[in-house]
Design an enzyme around this catalytic site. Structure first.
Site, mmCIF file in Angstrom:
data_model
loop_
_atom_site.group_PDB
_atom_site.id
_atom_site.type_symbol
_atom_site.label_atom_id
_atom_site.label_comp_id
_atom_site.label_asym_id
_atom_site.label_seq_id
_atom_site.Cartn_x
_atom_site.Cartn_y
_atom_site.Cartn_z
ATOM 1 N N ASP A 146 29.777 28.663 39.710
ATOM 2 C CA ASP A 146 30.030 29.644 40.758
ATOM 3 C C ASP A 146 30.796 28.960 41.895
ATOM 4 O O ASP A 146 30.502 27.819 42.258
ATOM 5 C CB ASP A 146 28.636 30.124 41.224
ATOM 6 C CG ASP A 146 28.677 31.173 42.296
ATOM 7 O OD1 ASP A 146 28.335 32.330 41.994
ATOM 8 O OD2 ASP A 146 29.038 30.836 43.432
ATOM 9 N N HIS A 202 40.993 39.080 51.110
ATOM 10 C CA HIS A 202 40.605 39.374 49.726
ATOM 11 C C HIS A 202 41.704 39.074 48.699
ATOM 12 O O HIS A 202 41.430 38.499 47.636
ATOM 13 C CB HIS A 202 40.135 40.833 49.635
ATOM 14 C CG HIS A 202 39.121 41.061 48.585
ATOM 15 N ND1 HIS A 202 39.458 41.342 47.287
ATOM 16 C CD2 HIS A 202 37.766 41.012 48.623
ATOM 17 C CE1 HIS A 202 38.356 41.484 46.574
ATOM 18 N NE2 HIS A 202 37.318 41.285 47.364
ATOM 19 N N ASP A 234 41.418 36.677 45.476
ATOM 20 C CA ASP A 234 41.781 36.994 44.087
ATOM 21 C C ASP A 234 42.645 35.881 43.485
ATOM 22 O O ASP A 234 42.422 35.444 42.351
ATOM 23 C CB ASP A 234 42.565 38.315 44.021
ATOM 24 C CG ASP A 234 41.660 39.527 44.172
ATOM 25 O OD1 ASP A 234 40.433 39.342 44.244
ATOM 26 O OD2 ASP A 234 42.193 40.649 44.215
ATOM 27 N N GLU A 291 32.435 35.874 41.441
ATOM 28 C CA GLU A 291 33.001 34.522 41.471
ATOM 29 C C GLU A 291 32.191 33.574 40.573
ATOM 30 O O GLU A 291 32.195 32.377 40.735
ATOM 31 C CB GLU A 291 33.125 34.028 42.904
ATOM 32 C CG GLU A 291 31.906 33.554 43.634
ATOM 33 C CD GLU A 291 30.673 34.440 43.680
ATOM 34 O OE1 GLU A 291 30.630 35.508 43.049
ATOM 35 O OE2 GLU A 291 29.719 34.014 44.338
ATOM 36 N N ARG A 313 34.174 17.804 33.460
ATOM 37 C CA ARG A 313 35.618 18.124 33.376
ATOM 38 C C ARG A 313 35.938 19.379 34.175
ATOM 39 O O ARG A 313 36.944 19.450 34.887
ATOM 40 C CB ARG A 313 36.027 18.332 31.916
ATOM 41 C CG ARG A 313 36.179 17.047 31.112
ATOM 42 C CD ARG A 313 37.240 17.204 30.025
ATOM 43 N NE ARG A 313 37.040 18.369 29.188
ATOM 44 C CZ ARG A 313 36.297 18.377 28.081
ATOM 45 N NH1 ARG A 313 35.682 17.286 27.679
ATOM 46 N NH2 ARG A 313 36.179 19.468 27.365
HETATM 47 N N1 LIG Z 1 38.560 38.186 46.286
HETATM 48 C C1 LIG Z 1 37.552 38.453 45.470
HETATM 49 N N2 LIG Z 1 36.284 38.259 45.880
HETATM 50 C C2 LIG Z 1 35.286 38.511 45.029
HETATM 51 C C3 LIG Z 1 35.522 38.980 43.735
HETATM 52 N N3 LIG Z 1 34.318 39.125 43.117
HETATM 53 C C4 LIG Z 1 33.359 38.761 44.004
HETATM 54 N N4 LIG Z 1 33.929 38.384 45.168
HETATM 55 C C5 LIG Z 1 33.284 37.962 46.398
HETATM 56 O O1 LIG Z 1 32.572 36.755 46.209
HETATM 57 C C6 LIG Z 1 31.599 36.672 47.266
HETATM 58 C C7 LIG Z 1 30.333 36.062 46.722
HETATM 59 O O2 LIG Z 1 29.505 35.876 47.808
HETATM 60 P P1 LIG Z 1 28.024 35.315 47.704
HETATM 61 O O3 LIG Z 1 27.387 35.837 46.455
HETATM 62 O O4 LIG Z 1 27.344 35.611 49.013
HETATM 63 O O5 LIG Z 1 28.155 33.790 47.476
HETATM 64 P P2 LIG Z 1 29.025 32.683 48.215
HETATM 65 O O6 LIG Z 1 29.575 33.149 49.509
HETATM 66 O O7 LIG Z 1 30.040 32.185 47.204
HETATM 67 O O8 LIG Z 1 27.964 31.572 48.498
HETATM 68 P P3 LIG Z 1 27.321 30.543 47.483
HETATM 69 O O9 LIG Z 1 27.516 31.081 46.090
HETATM 70 O O10 LIG Z 1 25.887 30.527 47.878
HETATM 71 O O11 LIG Z 1 28.000 29.246 47.674
HETATM 72 C C8 LIG Z 1 31.411 38.084 47.816
HETATM 73 O O12 LIG Z 1 31.941 38.151 49.114
HETATM 74 C C9 LIG Z 1 32.237 38.945 46.862
HETATM 75 O O13 LIG Z 1 32.855 40.035 47.532
HETATM 76 C C10 LIG Z 1 36.881 39.207 43.348
HETATM 77 O O14 LIG Z 1 37.198 39.631 42.240
HETATM 78 N N5 LIG Z 1 37.862 38.930 44.234
#
Ligand SMILES: Nc1nc2c(ncn2[C@@H]2O[C@H](COP(=O)(O)OP(=O)(O)OP(=O)(O)O)[C@@H](O)[C@H]2O)c(=O)[nH]1
Length: 311
Positions: A174, A187, A191, A218, A238
């Site tokens: 992640d 955003h 992406d 993500e 890797r």
């Molecule tokens: N740009 C973009 N953002 C995405 C997509 N899918 C998920 N996200 C974003 O990824 C973010 C995930 O946030 P969190 O689950 O709070 O996790 P984090 O901020 O990565 O924090 P940690 O995982 O704890 O390190 C959210 O803001 C989602 O909107 C996508 O397809 N495109």
């Protein structure tokens, strides 16, 4: 969609029949031939399989019906359309050929022009089907496998590991602080970041059987058949390095100035009655530990024995 010439496999024990069909189709198709059932099955299972099979019924050793049944029983060849072309034109034979899975049944003598059009129709349908199958298995943003494709591959890999008494490794990973990335860069930039991360991860896998998929948002998952924990950790390193080497800026106080990932690795030795979900939960737990431990790291462990006693 694929624009190369469609590949047709002509199966007939009579050379003269092969020549007639081959000459009819050669300008518009890549023609492959087989003069018996066994070599027809081999060609159908080849790395580049045919788009359509024209199958004679009366052949020594294995007749066309047997070949068709075997093709339809094998997941690798099931979706290749089969057209019987035969002098056995009785209604019962035709009904039987269609019952066992042929898309069409053409009795001799046939009209070359009509036969050619029928073949073309079935090839077009097959290509459309392939196209939609690909779309339904692909994540549109990153172009890698999607969750649906992962779920199918995971179920099949679990069964295969069970049959072969092999370990199965799973990596969940992640992107760190990705919400902050979106908030800071926008955003669309988020992406593009996911696209680049996916490409880097994909480029780090070397085995043909390994599968990288977007698990959601993500989060990515990596399925590694016939891989133990040490192997899973090696792949995880890797993947982790590949994202670090992208060196994508990420201004957030809790990340090291560039985009990083947290990675969880777990392994299972599947046993009868075992629960595939446990391995996913285990890899997820390791990922959680990697996050809790400060992110930008790999946590591996937790072999799921599932009663096999081999963990
Ligand atoms: N740009 C973009 N953002 C995405 C997509 N899918 C998920 N996200 C974003 O990824 C973010 C995930 O946030 P969190 O689950 O709070 O996790 P984090 O901020 O990565 O924090 P940690 O995982 O704890 O390190 C959210 O803001 C989602 O909107 C996508 O397809 N495109």
């Amino acid at each position: 969609m694929n624009s190369a010439l469609p590949r047709v496999l002509i199966v007939d024990d009579e050379r003269s029949n092969i020549n007639i069909l081959g000459n009819l189709l050669a300008p518009d198709y890549e023609v492959v031939v087989a003069i018996d059932g066994a070599s027809a099955l081999r060609r159908a299972r080849a790395a580049t399989p045919p788009d359509i099979i024209l199958l004679d019924v009366m052949m020594p050793d294995m007749n066309g019906y047997d070949v068709c049944r075997l093709l339809k029983a094998d997941a690798a060849t099931r979706d290749i359309p089969v057209i019987f072309i035969t002098s056995m034109g009785e209604e019962d034979n035709e009904a039987y050929g269609l019952d066992i899975g042929a898309v069409d049944y053409v009795a001799k003598p046939f009209s070359p022009a009509i036969l050619k059009r029928r073949i073309q129709t079935h090839v077009e349908l097959k290509r459309l089907r392939d196209h939609y199958q690909h779309l339904s298995a692909t994540d549109p943003l990153t172009g890698i496998a999607n969750r649906r494709r992962f779920d199918e591959a995971y179920a099949a890999a679990w069964q295969s590991a069970l049959r072969r008494h092999e370990p199965l490794a799973l990596i969940m990973l992640d992107v760190d602080r990705f919400k902050a990335y979106n908030d800071h860069y926008g955003h669309p930039a988020g992406d593009r970041c996911l696209q680049r991360v996916a490409r880097a991860l994909h480029g780090s896998l070397v085995r043909a059987d390994d599968l990288l998929a977007r698990y959601g948002g993500e989060e990515f998952v990596c399925l590694l058949p016939a891989t133990d924990l040490a192997g899973g950790e090696a792949v995880a390193r890797r993947l982790h390095r590949a994202v670090r080497e992208l060196d994508l800026p990420h201004e957030h106080p809790e990340v090291a100035g560039r985009v990083s990932i947290s990675v969880g690795v777990a392994v299972a030795w599947p046993a009868a009655g075992g629960e595939p979900e446990r391995l996913v939960a285990e890899a997820d737990l390791r990922l959680y530990e990697a996050k809790a431990g400060g992110r930008d790291r790999i946590v591996a462990g937790g072999a799921v024995s599932d009663g096999s006693g081999q963990a």
